[in-house]
Design a protein around this motif. Sequence first.
Motif, PDB file in Angstrom:
ATOM      1  N   ASP A 158       1.399  -1.100  -0.118  1.00 27.67           N
ATOM      2  CA  ASP A 158      -0.368  -0.005   0.053  1.00 27.67           C
ATOM      3  C   ASP A 158       0.789   1.210   0.164  1.00 27.67           C
ATOM      4  N   LEU A 159       0.344   1.999  -0.757  1.00 30.05           N
ATOM      5  CA  LEU A 159       1.480   3.211  -1.221  1.00 30.05           C
ATOM      6  C   LEU A 159       1.318   4.935   0.367  1.00 30.05           C
ATOM      7  N   ASP A 160       0.576   4.438   1.116  1.00 28.46           N
ATOM      8  CA  ASP A 160      -0.725   5.123   1.717  1.00 28.46           C
ATOM      9  C   ASP A 160      -0.162   4.179   3.077  1.00 28.46           C
ATOM     10  N   ALA A 161       0.278   3.819   3.149  1.00 25.58           N
ATOM     11  CA  ALA A 161       0.879   2.677   4.821  1.00 25.58           C
ATOM     12  C   ALA A 161       2.606   2.896   4.405  1.00 25.58           C
ATOM     13  N   GLU A 162       2.911   3.211   6.365  1.00 22.04           N
ATOM     14  CA  GLU A 162       4.375   3.369   5.785  1.00 22.04           C
ATOM     15  C   GLU A 162       5.263   1.885   5.965  1.00 22.04           C
ATOM     16  N   GLN A 163       4.398   0.773   6.483  1.00 23.39           N
ATOM     17  CA  GLN A 163       4.880  -0.224   7.128  1.00 23.39           C
ATOM     18  C   GLN A 163       5.003  -0.873   5.513  1.00 23.39           C
ATOM     19  N   SER A 164       4.702  -0.232   4.508  1.00 18.09           N
ATOM     20  CA  SER A 164       5.383  -0.564   2.846  1.00 18.09           C
ATOM     21  C   SER A 164       6.585  -0.229   3.011  1.00 18.09           C
ATOM     22  N   TYR A 165       7.209   1.412   3.226  1.00 16.12           N
ATOM     23  CA  TYR A 165       8.520   1.673   2.386  1.00 16.12           C
ATOM     24  C   TYR A 165       9.383   1.215   3.849  1.00 16.12           C
ATOM     25  N   ARG A 166       9.040   0.745   5.329  1.00 19.62           N
ATOM     26  CA  ARG A 166       9.772  -0.512   5.839  1.00 19.62           C
ATOM     27  C   ARG A 166      10.270  -0.915   5.716  1.00 19.62           C
ATOM     28  N   ASN A 167       9.334  -1.670   4.765  1.00 20.21           N
ATOM     29  CA  ASN A 167       9.467  -3.142   4.528  1.00 20.21           C
ATOM     30  C   ASN A 167      10.438  -2.697   3.481  1.00 20.21           C
ATOM     31  N   VAL A 168      10.283  -1.702   1.911  1.00 21.19           N
ATOM     32  CA  VAL A 168      11.240  -1.763   1.435  1.00 21.19           C
ATOM     33  C   VAL A 168      12.823  -1.166   1.647  1.00 21.19           C
ATOM     34  N   ARG A 169      12.959  -1.419   2.832  1.00 17.53           N
ATOM     35  CA  ARG A 169      14.018  -0.694   3.712  1.00 17.53           C
ATOM     36  C   ARG A 169      14.795   0.684   3.000  1.00 17.53           C
ATOM     37  N   VAL A 170      13.776   1.882   2.579  1.00 16.35           N
ATOM     38  CA  VAL A 170      13.504   2.995   2.538  1.00 16.35           C
ATOM     39  C   VAL A 170      14.812   3.842   3.505  1.00 16.35           C
ATOM     40  N   GLU A 171      15.014   3.663   5.444  1.00 13.83           N
ATOM     41  CA  GLU A 171      15.742   3.798   5.351  1.00 13.83           C
ATOM     42  C   GLU A 171      17.071   3.650   5.163  1.00 13.83           C
ATOM     43  N   SER A 172      17.211   3.257   4.621  1.00 16.15           N
ATOM     44  CA  SER A 172      18.499   2.487   3.886  1.00 16.15           C
ATOM     45  C   SER A 172      19.182   2.684   2.523  1.00 16.15           C
ATOM     46  N   ALA A 173      17.995   3.487   1.789  1.00 17.00           N
ATOM     47  CA  ALA A 173      17.838   3.512  -0.145  1.00 17.00           C
ATOM     48  C   ALA A 173      18.613   4.791  -0.651  1.00 17.00           C
ATOM     49  N   SER A 174      19.062   4.784  -1.892  1.00 14.35           N
ATOM     50  CA  SER A 174      20.092   6.462  -2.159  1.00 14.35           C
ATOM     51  C   SER A 174      19.131   7.084  -2.652  1.00 14.35           C
ATOM     52  N   LEU A 175      17.792   6.681  -2.508  1.00 10.10           N
ATOM     53  CA  LEU A 175      16.552   7.610  -3.121  1.00 10.10           C
ATOM     54  C   LEU A 175      15.205   6.774  -3.527  1.00 10.10           C
ATOM     55  N   VAL A 176      14.030   7.908  -3.355  1.00  7.54           N
ATOM     56  CA  VAL A 176      13.044   7.601  -3.585  1.00  7.54           C
ATOM     57  C   VAL A 176      12.184   7.712  -4.842  1.00  7.54           C
ATOM     58  N   LEU A 177      11.823   7.449  -5.617  1.00  7.80           N
ATOM     59  CA  LEU A 177      11.248   7.853  -7.154  1.00  7.80           C
ATOM     60  C   LEU A 177       9.596   8.166  -6.725  1.00  7.80           C
ATOM     61  N   ALA A 178       8.965   9.153  -7.016  1.00  8.84           N
ATOM     62  CA  ALA A 178       8.341   9.358  -6.670  1.00  8.84           C
ATOM     63  C   ALA A 178       7.012   9.865  -8.184  1.00  8.84           C
ATOM     64  N   LEU A 179       6.614   8.820  -9.036  1.00  5.69           N
ATOM     65  CA  LEU A 179       6.056   8.790  -9.699  1.00  5.69           C
ATOM     66  C   LEU A 179       4.505   8.810 -10.643  1.00  5.69           C
ATOM     67  N   HIS A 180       3.702   9.278  -9.666  1.00  6.28           N
ATOM     68  CA  HIS A 180       2.343   9.516  -9.979  1.00  6.28           C
ATOM     69  C   HIS A 180       1.971  10.574  -9.629  1.00  6.28           C
ATOM     70  N   ASP A 181       1.041  10.655  -9.964  1.00  3.65           N
ATOM     71  CA  ASP A 181       0.064  12.024 -10.415  1.00  3.65           C
ATOM     72  C   ASP A 181       0.518  13.119  -9.070  1.00  3.65           C
ATOM     73  N   ASP A 182       0.351  14.263  -9.140  1.00  5.31           N
ATOM     74  CA  ASP A 182       0.797  15.691  -8.233  1.00  5.31           C
ATOM     75  C   ASP A 182      -0.254  15.056  -6.443  1.00  5.31           C
ATOM     76  N   LEU A 183      -1.212  14.552  -6.426  1.00  4.48           N
ATOM     77  CA  LEU A 183      -1.895  14.431  -5.778  1.00  4.48           C
ATOM     78  C   LEU A 183      -1.788  12.829  -4.107  1.00  4.48           C
ATOM     79  N   LYS A 184      -1.002  12.164  -5.618  1.00  4.89           N
ATOM     80  CA  LYS A 184      -0.960  10.954  -4.595  1.00  4.89           C
ATOM     81  C   LYS A 184       0.505  10.916  -4.839  1.00  4.89           C
ATOM     82  N   ASN A 185       1.653  11.245  -5.302  1.00  3.92           N
ATOM     83  CA  ASN A 185       3.209  12.042  -5.051  1.00  3.92           C
ATOM     84  C   ASN A 185       3.382  12.629  -3.523  1.00  3.92           C
TER      85      ASN A 185
END
Length: 211
Positions: A71-98
Amino acid sequence: SPWLEAKASAMTPRELPAKTAGHVIVVGTDDIAMSIVQRFERYSIPYTMLVEDQQKAIELFDSRRKVVLGDLDAEQSYRNVRVESASLVLALHDDLKNTNIAATVRGVSKTVPLAASTNHSEARDILTLAGCNHVIHFSHLLGEGLARRVFNSGMESNVIGRFESLCIAEAPAQHTPFVGKTLVETNFRQRFGLNVAGILQDNQYKSVGPQ
């Protein structure tokens, strides 16, 4: 069949290994996102795609894309993809979703670099306030690129990227002595000390050889 769909869904990853680091998280599945992913694969840049649509995630997984379902609106999803150790997050949806993606990412990590696309200049400030470090207006970039080619046909070169000591530049060949010649015939490397990486012809990038 429903059984096969259930099996495919179960096989689609929900998280990355705990030690994953230095990767780019691509949040989007449009043409721009897929083009970026193809370049990541070409240059061996580690990435994962975070996708909330189950069927789309299955299709990407079956196509051997690196994908995580969440789920893109759930913090757990970003923990699951290891956002804390990522080099970049690239959001490519519409403005509201981004904007929602940026706020959710910032709820997990205050420091990960975060970039988002927009098609409206007015949204730049909102996305920045939501936590984006970079806001990319692709339509504006495309317009600038077309303008360079239309109005600067006589320019010598335009630098489009740098990687440490390596400089990448573009230059039009039209109205030059190089039209209709092969690279060998132009003696380009010997004359200028430069390497030609490829050509853009009919809106298609092509690698080139001596002939």
